[in-house]
Design a protein around this motif. Sequence first.
Motif, PDB file in Angstrom:
ATOM      1  N   THR A  58       0.854  -1.183   0.000  1.00 31.59           N
ATOM      2  CA  THR A  58       0.000   0.000   0.000  1.00 31.59           C
ATOM      3  C   THR A  58       0.889   1.232   0.000  1.00 31.59           C
ATOM      4  O   THR A  58       1.776   1.362   0.846  1.00 31.59           O
ATOM      5  N   LEU A  61      -0.094   6.374   1.819  1.00 35.91           N
ATOM      6  CA  LEU A  61      -0.828   6.563   3.070  1.00 35.91           C
ATOM      7  C   LEU A  61      -0.516   7.892   3.737  1.00 35.91           C
ATOM      8  O   LEU A  61      -1.415   8.576   4.216  1.00 35.91           O
ATOM      9  N   THR A  62       0.761   8.243   3.798  1.00 33.76           N
ATOM     10  CA  THR A  62       1.107   9.473   4.501  1.00 33.76           C
ATOM     11  C   THR A  62       0.650  10.714   3.757  1.00 33.76           C
ATOM     12  O   THR A  62       0.639  11.815   4.322  1.00 33.76           O
ATOM     13  N   PRO A  66      -4.396   6.430  -0.091  1.00 35.75           N
ATOM     14  CA  PRO A  66      -4.061   5.002  -0.037  1.00 35.75           C
ATOM     15  C   PRO A  66      -4.321   4.297  -1.367  1.00 35.75           C
ATOM     16  O   PRO A  66      -5.415   4.367  -1.913  1.00 35.75           O
ATOM     17  N   LEU A  90      -5.398  -1.481   6.130  1.00 34.76           N
ATOM     18  CA  LEU A  90      -6.006  -0.147   6.111  1.00 34.76           C
ATOM     19  C   LEU A  90      -7.114  -0.033   7.157  1.00 34.76           C
ATOM     20  O   LEU A  90      -7.272   1.008   7.807  1.00 34.76           O
ATOM     21  N   TYR A  94      -7.357   2.848   9.931  1.00 33.94           N
ATOM     22  CA  TYR A  94      -8.415   3.863   9.923  1.00 33.94           C
ATOM     23  C   TYR A  94      -9.542   3.591  10.916  1.00 33.94           C
ATOM     24  O   TYR A  94     -10.091   4.532  11.495  1.00 33.94           O
TER      25      TYR A  94
END
Length: 271
Positions: A58, A61-62, A66, A90, A94
């Motif tokens: 993945t 993200l930062t 994503p 994920l 989250y």
Amino acid sequence: MRSKFVETPVNPFDITSLESQTLMKLFNETTSYAQTIRIEEVVGGRSHKGRVAHPATTIGLTLGNPTIQFSGSLNKEERIEAIGHELTHLLLVYRFGMGLIGLRTPHHQNPQEVFNFCMNMSKDWTYLLGQVVNTAHHLILVDYLREEYGIESGFHCRFLDHNFRILANETSSDKESLVAKGLIAFEYEKLIGGIDKIINTTHQPETFRKAYDSAGKHFAKYSLISIPTSESYEADILSFLEDLGYRKQDFIFFQPAVSNTVPDNEDSMRH
């Protein structure tokens, strides 16, 4: 969620083409917490030191974008497992707050802190901190996938077994690699078992043994029926790092936001 694919091209992938109701259910649950998730098929891939290249990862993200990427060489069932694996990573980030950890940027007015930060930059923090999060996630993820969605993790366990057998015979000298190796050994024992048939954990360098033992102390309780709170998760990781001689104040956790922009593939997080 680990290593970054390095070859192109990547093609947008329609998850419905896999005709898996369980995977779609997981995708819908995950997107209820992170609405913008892209899935891409990567043509090609690269192994490292004889290890099999990670089948999925993945990225973004930062950056709040994503994007799940998986190897185009996977068959249908492997694609379902690999994508499901990434989606659950994920979900743990989250929904359950089991987020990422990185180095804290020092205040520019503190010369000593800036100096320490620069000296630390030579270490492989991406590998080490990524493995800490991976191991913590995997202890929950495998059962979550199976119990909640009927998706097995045989592909992941075969991948772990193959790569750790190679890693066990590699000689690591830097501290960060030894810590990561200890973590992976602990994960192997928890998910597969029989680690002593692969590596004698008591006859390893001290840093490896400390990482292996500390991982057991802080993460052995993690499971589907014992998902930590975000606060407990962060405390466990910081205590683990402190056991290895790192300073708690040098690290920071962050929960990546989700944006509606097109993903920027420059950023990566691991699996």
